[in-house]
Design an enzyme around this catalytic site. Structure first.
Site, PDB file in Angstrom:
ATOM      1  N   GLY A 149     -31.439 -34.214 -13.667  1.00  0.00           N
ATOM      2  CA  GLY A 149     -31.186 -34.160 -12.026  1.00  0.00           C
ATOM      3  C   GLY A 149     -30.330 -35.420 -11.328  1.00  0.00           C
ATOM      4  CB  CYS A 150     -29.034 -35.421  -7.895  1.00  0.00           C
ATOM      5  SG  CYS A 150     -30.163 -34.603  -7.217  1.00  0.00           S
ATOM      6  CE1 TYR A 151     -33.237 -37.798  -3.631  1.00  0.00           C
ATOM      7  CE2 TYR A 151     -34.280 -35.702  -3.989  1.00  0.00           C
ATOM      8  CZ  TYR A 151     -33.538 -36.563  -3.160  1.00  0.00           C
ATOM      9  OH  TYR A 151     -33.582 -36.198  -1.742  1.00  0.00           O
TER      10      TYR A 151
END
Length: 344
Positions: A149-151
């Site tokens: 994921g991005c985070y």
């Protein structure tokens, strides 16, 4: 030429895959699916892609057609890849999943955070977590890749050098992260509306965000044991970008943190450790498959501050997915990903 299929081509990560693969010298998108837009030419939905996909139209997902591809990307909501990945793997097709379906190794933990039973727990042993800076060798031989994921991407890359070196207090890590509104996806969401998000700045999911167990899982591996993490995400009024401000306590003040980070990422094509004293900006990575990092020790104390920025749709999603594909098929890891960040 790698024959590519994309399941779920109408969201932000799907169109970003199309944009990146349009310029890839060794990949060709031959199938793209959308149940709601079946029959519509890709170039009609996305005029920015005119001249690149003029003969390609959205179609209903079909396992036989997708199974003829060398690799299939899933740019879908969670749960979709559970239903189709097994059949594609049985057909010999590689699967790169941009959703959260195979990121967590514990199916019970996954069910807790995603509100439904895991649909394909038998495939978790095959799933490789697609963070190239950690798992490059496993990616080379993978059948099924779970794109981070991005985070989790920005946070793990920022903390990794400290945890791998064993110099941080692993029980008191803090990730203070900000995201642009595209991170919420393309669907209707009141909080993402211009009149709601513009000229405003807020924290959300402080009690617990779905990316928390993914980040914790990765940091535990890096630390070789348990960690304590406080993760607080925020929404900021911009379209693209993640800015993670990370805090860790490092008691040994003699450690050259700049040298530590530079050495860890010296051979990584998509991690840029900036000069000492720098403050990376999200606009510097907009449209680029780059994580830009700076490390600080304010007032020479024992608190270390790491600044980590990425484009949530590129290094935080579709660009990292293409990076995984390049590794998987033995291509130049930079192929199709050489874009500089867009400024202003």
């Amino acid at each position: 030429m790698v024959k590519v299929g994309i399941v779920g081509g109408t969201g932000y990560t799907g169109v970003e895959l199309l944009r990146l693969l349009a310029q890839h010298p060794q990949a060709e998108v031959v199938v793209i699916t959308s149940r709601s837009e079946a029959g519509m030419p890709v170039a009609d939905m996305y005029p920015n892609l005119r001249g690149h996909y003029d003969g390609l139209a959205f179609s209903v997902p079909d396992v036989k057609t997708l199974g003829a591809c060398d690799v299939v990307f899933f740019a879908t909501p969670h749960g979709v890849a559970h239903a189709l990945a097994g059949e594609l793997l049985a057909a010999g097709t590689k699967v790169i999943d941009l959703s959260a379906d195979f990121r967590l190794q514990d199916p019970v933990e996954w069910a807790k955070w995603y509100g439904q039973p895991h649909g394909a727990p038998q495939l978790l042993e095959d799933a490789v977590y697609g963070l190239p800076e950690v798992n490059r060798e496993q990616i080379r031989n993978a059948r099924l890749i779970a794109v981070p994921g991005c985070y989790p991407t920005a946070t793990q890359l920022g903390f990794l050098p400290l945890l791998e070196a064993g110099i941080a207090d692993n029980t008191r890590l803090i990730a203070d992260c900000k995201s642009g509104v595209s991170g919420a996806g393309r669907g209707l969401n009141i909080g993402s509306l211009y009149s709601e998000a513009n000229e405003s700045f807020k924290a959300y999911a402080v009690k617990g965000h779905r990316h928390l167990p993914e980040i914790t899982q990765g940091l535990r591996r890096a630390a070789g044991g348990d960690i304590g993490l406080t993760f607080v995400p925020h929404l900021v009024p911009m379209i693209r970008g993640i800015h993670s401000t990370l805090y860790a306590t490092v008691a040994d003040r003699s450690v050259d943190l700049q040298a530590l980070f530079e050495k860890r990422y010296a051979d990584e094509p998509f991690v840029d450790v900036m000069p000492a004293g720098s403050h990376p900006e999200t606009r510097s990575v907009r449209g680029a498959n780059v994580c830009r990092i700076a490390v600080h020790r304010p007032q020479g104390g024992d608190l270390v501050v790491v600044l980590s920025v990425i484009d949530n749709l590129v290094k935080g999603a579709s660009g990292q997915a293409v990076q995984n594909m390049n590794i998987l098929f033995g291509l130049d890891e930079r192929a199709g990903l050489s874009h500089a960040g867009m400024m202003p």
